[in-house]
Design a protein around this motif. Structure first.
Motif, PDB file in Angstrom:
ATOM      1  N   UNK A  32      56.740 -14.707  11.654  1.00  0.00           N
ATOM      2  CA  UNK A  32      55.622 -15.773  12.531  1.00  0.00           C
ATOM      3  C   UNK A  32      56.401 -15.796  13.849  1.00  0.00           C
ATOM      4  N   UNK A  33      55.068 -16.264  14.987  1.00  0.00           N
ATOM      5  CA  UNK A  33      55.396 -16.900  15.914  1.00  0.00           C
ATOM      6  C   UNK A  33      54.686 -17.108  16.178  1.00  0.00           C
ATOM      7  N   UNK A  34      54.719 -18.118  17.983  1.00  0.00           N
ATOM      8  CA  UNK A  34      54.457 -19.124  18.872  1.00  0.00           C
ATOM      9  C   UNK A  34      52.765 -18.083  19.248  1.00  0.00           C
ATOM     10  N   UNK A  35      51.974 -18.995  18.764  1.00  0.00           N
ATOM     11  CA  UNK A  35      51.199 -18.514  19.978  1.00  0.00           C
ATOM     12  C   UNK A  35      50.069 -19.951  20.348  1.00  0.00           C
ATOM     13  N   UNK A  36      48.762 -19.677  21.344  1.00  0.00           N
ATOM     14  CA  UNK A  36      48.867 -20.453  21.947  1.00  0.00           C
ATOM     15  C   UNK A  36      48.582 -21.781  21.793  1.00  0.00           C
ATOM     16  N   UNK A  37      47.323 -21.149  20.170  1.00  0.00           N
ATOM     17  CA  UNK A  37      46.937 -22.011  19.380  1.00  0.00           C
ATOM     18  C   UNK A  37      47.788 -22.577  17.776  1.00  0.00           C
ATOM     19  N   UNK A  38      49.116 -22.337  18.189  1.00  0.00           N
ATOM     20  CA  UNK A  38      49.752 -22.596  16.881  1.00  0.00           C
ATOM     21  C   UNK A  38      50.839 -21.342  16.030  1.00  0.00           C
ATOM     22  N   UNK A  39      50.910 -21.221  15.140  1.00  0.00           N
ATOM     23  CA  UNK A  39      51.476 -20.761  14.360  1.00  0.00           C
ATOM     24  C   UNK A  39      50.689 -19.726  13.806  1.00  0.00           C
ATOM     25  N   UNK A  91      57.126  -0.797  13.049  1.00  0.00           N
ATOM     26  CA  UNK A  91      58.657  -0.059  14.061  1.00  0.00           C
ATOM     27  C   UNK A  91      59.379  -2.024  14.751  1.00  0.00           C
ATOM     28  N   UNK A  92      58.484  -3.036  14.038  1.00  0.00           N
ATOM     29  CA  UNK A  92      59.808  -4.153  14.670  1.00  0.00           C
ATOM     30  C   UNK A  92      61.079  -4.214  14.268  1.00  0.00           C
ATOM     31  N   UNK A 123      61.009 -16.365  12.295  1.00  0.00           N
ATOM     32  CA  UNK A 123      60.561 -16.620  13.175  1.00  0.00           C
ATOM     33  C   UNK A 123      60.727 -15.132  14.526  1.00  0.00           C
ATOM     34  N   UNK A 124      59.930 -14.983  14.835  1.00  0.00           N
ATOM     35  CA  UNK A 124      60.259 -14.229  16.024  1.00  0.00           C
ATOM     36  C   UNK A 124      60.570 -14.382  17.334  1.00  0.00           C
ATOM     37  N   UNK A 125      61.410 -13.849  18.227  1.00  0.00           N
ATOM     38  CA  UNK A 125      62.156 -14.977  19.864  1.00  0.00           C
ATOM     39  C   UNK A 125      61.049 -14.847  20.229  1.00  0.00           C
TER      40      UNK A 125
END
Length: 153
Positions: A32-39, A91-92, A123-125
């Motif tokens: 998961x990541x935070x984006x401008x439009x939400x998760x 590759x993460x 959640x990816x930092x």
């Protein structure tokens, strides 16, 4: 390992699974990541050459013998497998100790190919560059959960 857990994974019979296809231990992680439009969550598009070809999936795969090294339980090995598979497919590099375990699913007997899958979320930092190999994974997308479900429907 409890008898119930062993039965779920290996298809032993005490719970009516005689003749069932044994379930293959596996693990997956919902990144998961935070984006401008939400998760958003990372979805991977598998090539047609592999199992589940053409499907959009979360990073993950089988729990290999190497994942058990130094681990005291199947759940710990599942953490390692999810992190290893994420690195191989995207590759993460993710820290398995940050995974939140939330489910363990095994399809019912009679399912042709059964995976006993542990599910994690993480959640990816920060922003990360995803690089797929083009062999197993052909592309990727960061999608809102709503968009992922809409595509599935």
């Amino acid at each position: 390992m409890t008898d119930k857990h062993r039965n779920d994974i290996y298809g032993d019979d005490p719970h009516g699974e005689a003749g069932a296809t044994p379930a293959i231990p596996a693990a997956t992680v919902v990144l998961l990541r935070e984006a401008k439009t939400g998760i958003e969550t990372l979805m991977l598009h598998r090539t047609s050459k592999v199992s589940f070809g053409g499907m959009w999936v979360f990073p993950g795969g089988r729990i290999d013998p190497i994942d058990h090294e130094g681990m005291s339980s199947e759940l710990e090995a599942a953490h390692q497998a999810a992190a290893r598979e994420t690195l191989e497919e995207t590759k993460l590099s993710v820290d398995a100790s940050t995974f939140a375990y939330f489910a363990h699913w095994t399809p019912p007997p009679g399912t042709p190919k059964r995976y006993s899958t542990y599910f994690f979320a993480c959640k990816l930092p920060e922003q990360h560059d995803v690089k797929v190999d083009g062999e197993e994974i052909q592309s990727h997308a960061w999608l809102s959960p709503r968009e992922a479900l809409a595509r599935h429907a």
